[in-house]
Design a protein around this motif. Structure first.
Motif, PDB file in Angstrom:
ATOM      1  N   ILE A  65      -0.797   7.270  -7.903  1.00  0.00           N
ATOM      2  CA  ILE A  65      -0.205   8.527  -7.388  1.00  0.00           C
ATOM      3  C   ILE A  65       1.176   9.021  -7.580  1.00  0.00           C
ATOM      4  N   TRP A  66       1.376  10.400  -8.203  1.00  0.00           N
ATOM      5  CA  TRP A  66       2.883  10.816  -8.683  1.00  0.00           C
ATOM      6  C   TRP A  66       3.000  11.695  -7.520  1.00  0.00           C
ATOM      7  N   LEU A  67       4.271  11.503  -7.021  1.00  0.00           N
ATOM      8  CA  LEU A  67       4.874  12.663  -5.997  1.00  0.00           C
ATOM      9  C   LEU A  67       6.064  13.423  -6.748  1.00  0.00           C
ATOM     10  N   ASP A  68       6.363  14.499  -6.612  1.00  0.00           N
ATOM     11  CA  ASP A  68       7.509  15.377  -7.061  1.00  0.00           C
ATOM     12  C   ASP A  68       8.570  14.790  -6.175  1.00  0.00           C
ATOM     13  N   ASP A  69       8.389  14.358  -4.831  1.00  0.00           N
ATOM     14  CA  ASP A  69       9.611  14.022  -4.099  1.00  0.00           C
ATOM     15  C   ASP A  69       9.146  12.757  -3.169  1.00  0.00           C
ATOM     16  N   MET A  70       9.780  11.696  -3.352  1.00  0.00           N
ATOM     17  CA  MET A  70       9.265  10.521  -2.529  1.00  0.00           C
ATOM     18  C   MET A  70       9.566  11.044  -1.046  1.00  0.00           C
ATOM     19  N   ALA A  71      10.149  11.668  -0.734  1.00  0.00           N
ATOM     20  CA  ALA A  71      10.294  12.261   0.802  1.00  0.00           C
ATOM     21  C   ALA A  71       8.979  12.600   1.380  1.00  0.00           C
ATOM     22  N   ASP A  72       8.086  13.025   0.274  1.00  0.00           N
ATOM     23  CA  ASP A  72       6.759  13.324   0.992  1.00  0.00           C
ATOM     24  C   ASP A  72       5.843  12.376   1.115  1.00  0.00           C
ATOM     25  N   PHE A  73       6.301  10.859   1.009  1.00  0.00           N
ATOM     26  CA  PHE A  73       5.231   9.886   0.803  1.00  0.00           C
ATOM     27  C   PHE A  73       4.617   9.993   2.257  1.00  0.00           C
ATOM     28  N   GLY A  74       5.058  10.090   3.216  1.00  0.00           N
ATOM     29  CA  GLY A  74       4.356   9.939   4.696  1.00  0.00           C
ATOM     30  C   GLY A  74       3.322  11.204   4.690  1.00  0.00           C
ATOM     31  N   GLU A  75       3.804  12.083   4.216  1.00  0.00           N
ATOM     32  CA  GLU A  75       2.712  13.496   4.654  1.00  0.00           C
ATOM     33  C   GLU A  75       1.633  13.178   3.610  1.00  0.00           C
ATOM     34  N   MET A  76       1.764  12.750   2.313  1.00  0.00           N
ATOM     35  CA  MET A  76       0.751  12.637   1.318  1.00  0.00           C
ATOM     36  C   MET A  76      -0.258  11.284   1.749  1.00  0.00           C
ATOM     37  N   ASN A  77       0.411  10.325   2.682  1.00  0.00           N
ATOM     38  CA  ASN A  77      -0.242   8.977   3.066  1.00  0.00           C
ATOM     39  C   ASN A  77      -1.210   9.588   4.181  1.00  0.00           C
ATOM     40  N   LYS A  78      -0.626  10.632   5.037  1.00  0.00           N
ATOM     41  CA  LYS A  78      -1.774  11.081   6.099  1.00  0.00           C
ATOM     42  C   LYS A  78      -2.998  11.631   5.683  1.00  0.00           C
ATOM     43  N   ALA A  79      -2.971  12.189   4.614  1.00  0.00           N
ATOM     44  CA  ALA A  79      -4.093  12.811   3.989  1.00  0.00           C
ATOM     45  C   ALA A  79      -4.873  11.846   3.401  1.00  0.00           C
ATOM     46  N   TRP A  80      -4.306  10.793   2.529  1.00  0.00           N
ATOM     47  CA  TRP A  80      -4.980   9.833   1.776  1.00  0.00           C
ATOM     48  C   TRP A  80      -5.735   8.845   2.727  1.00  0.00           C
ATOM     49  N   GLU A  81      -4.980   8.377   3.910  1.00  0.00           N
ATOM     50  CA  GLU A  81      -5.590   7.527   4.675  1.00  0.00           C
ATOM     51  C   GLU A  81      -6.613   8.077   5.409  1.00  0.00           C
ATOM     52  N   ALA A  82      -6.842   9.540   5.666  1.00  0.00           N
ATOM     53  CA  ALA A  82      -7.959   9.973   6.438  1.00  0.00           C
ATOM     54  C   ALA A  82      -8.971  10.074   5.541  1.00  0.00           C
ATOM     55  N   TRP A  83      -8.940   9.942   4.031  1.00  0.00           N
ATOM     56  CA  TRP A  83      -9.824  10.144   3.268  1.00  0.00           C
ATOM     57  C   TRP A  83     -10.284   8.878   2.611  1.00  0.00           C
ATOM     58  N   VAL A  84      -9.561   7.911   2.375  1.00  0.00           N
ATOM     59  CA  VAL A  84      -9.854   6.928   1.621  1.00  0.00           C
ATOM     60  C   VAL A  84     -11.059   5.968   2.293  1.00  0.00           C
ATOM     61  N   ASP A  85     -11.804   5.231   1.694  1.00  0.00           N
ATOM     62  CA  ASP A  85     -12.675   4.344   2.395  1.00  0.00           C
ATOM     63  C   ASP A  85     -11.906   3.147   2.942  1.00  0.00           C
ATOM     64  N   PRO A  86     -11.729   3.017   3.956  1.00  0.00           N
ATOM     65  CA  PRO A  86     -11.128   1.959   4.621  1.00  0.00           C
ATOM     66  C   PRO A  86     -11.470   0.643   4.450  1.00  0.00           C
ATOM     67  N   ALA A  87     -12.927   0.445   4.062  1.00  0.00           N
ATOM     68  CA  ALA A  87     -13.532  -1.008   3.955  1.00  0.00           C
ATOM     69  C   ALA A  87     -13.275  -1.273   2.490  1.00  0.00           C
ATOM     70  N   ASN A  88     -12.835  -0.327   1.534  1.00  0.00           N
ATOM     71  CA  ASN A  88     -12.812  -0.328   0.146  1.00  0.00           C
ATOM     72  C   ASN A  88     -11.651   0.210  -0.372  1.00  0.00           C
ATOM     73  N   THR A  89     -10.309  -0.084   0.215  1.00  0.00           N
ATOM     74  CA  THR A  89      -9.143   0.366  -0.505  1.00  0.00           C
ATOM     75  C   THR A  89      -8.858   0.037  -1.764  1.00  0.00           C
ATOM     76  N   PRO A  90      -8.401   1.022  -2.573  1.00  0.00           N
ATOM     77  CA  PRO A  90      -8.155   0.476  -3.965  1.00  0.00           C
ATOM     78  C   PRO A  90      -6.905  -0.402  -4.264  1.00  0.00           C
ATOM     79  N   ALA A  91      -6.366  -0.686  -5.421  1.00  0.00           N
ATOM     80  CA  ALA A  91      -5.136  -1.253  -5.696  1.00  0.00           C
ATOM     81  C   ALA A  91      -4.521   0.204  -5.989  1.00  0.00           C
ATOM     82  N   ARG A  92      -3.140   0.303  -5.391  1.00  0.00           N
ATOM     83  CA  ARG A  92      -2.587   1.689  -5.565  1.00  0.00           C
ATOM     84  C   ARG A  92      -0.836   1.335  -5.929  1.00  0.00           C
ATOM     85  N   ALA A  93      -0.377   2.427  -6.627  1.00  0.00           N
ATOM     86  CA  ALA A  93       1.074   2.483  -6.659  1.00  0.00           C
ATOM     87  C   ALA A  93       1.448   3.860  -6.951  1.00  0.00           C
ATOM     88  N   THR A  94       2.348   4.226  -6.103  1.00  0.00           N
ATOM     89  CA  THR A  94       3.006   5.567  -6.012  1.00  0.00           C
ATOM     90  C   THR A  94       4.422   5.717  -6.400  1.00  0.00           C
TER      91      THR A  94
END
Length: 115
Positions: A65-94
């Motif tokens: 995941i590339w963000l244009d501003d890391m200050a948006d990390f929390g906002e991005m994570n709210k959407a990501w966590e609502a979408w990602v399969d909680p039983a099968n979370t991937p390896a991830r880098a931001t």
């Protein structure tokens, strides 16, 4: 092993399948929308691209995941966590990066297994 390309363009393919692995190009959301909305848009694009390839979000191996501003990390994570399969979370880098246009706030690159 064969290589299959989906939605081939002059610059890139939307997805490339090699063996049992699907590589998606970077997905971006609606330019100018909030980081939350852009992340939701990207997740919908990922769902569609994986479906075309014969996979789904439960098979995601890695997300970059590339963000244009890391200050948006929390906002991005709210959407990501609502979408990602909680039983099968991937390896991830931001990380933070200048994206193709200032209107883009988030870009996500996915590698997944086939069903």
């Amino acid at each position: 092993m064969s290589i299959r390309r989906i939605e081939v363009g002059p610059r890139m393919s939307e997805a490339v399948i090699h063996g049992n692995t699907v590589y998606l190009s970077g997905q971006v959301g609606t330019p100018g929308a909030s980081v939350f909305q852009q992340t939701q848009d990207v997740c919908a694009e990922i769902d569609a691209a994986l479906a075309k390839a014969g996979s789904n979000k439960s098979k995601i191996l890695q997300a970059i995941i590339w963000l244009d501003d890391m200050a948006d990390f929390g906002e991005m994570n709210k959407a990501w966590e609502a979408w990602v399969d909680p039983a099968n979370t991937p390896a991830r880098a931001t990380g933070e990066a200048k994206l193709a246009s200032p209107e883009y706030k988030v870009e996500i690159i996915i590698t997944a297994a086939l069903d």
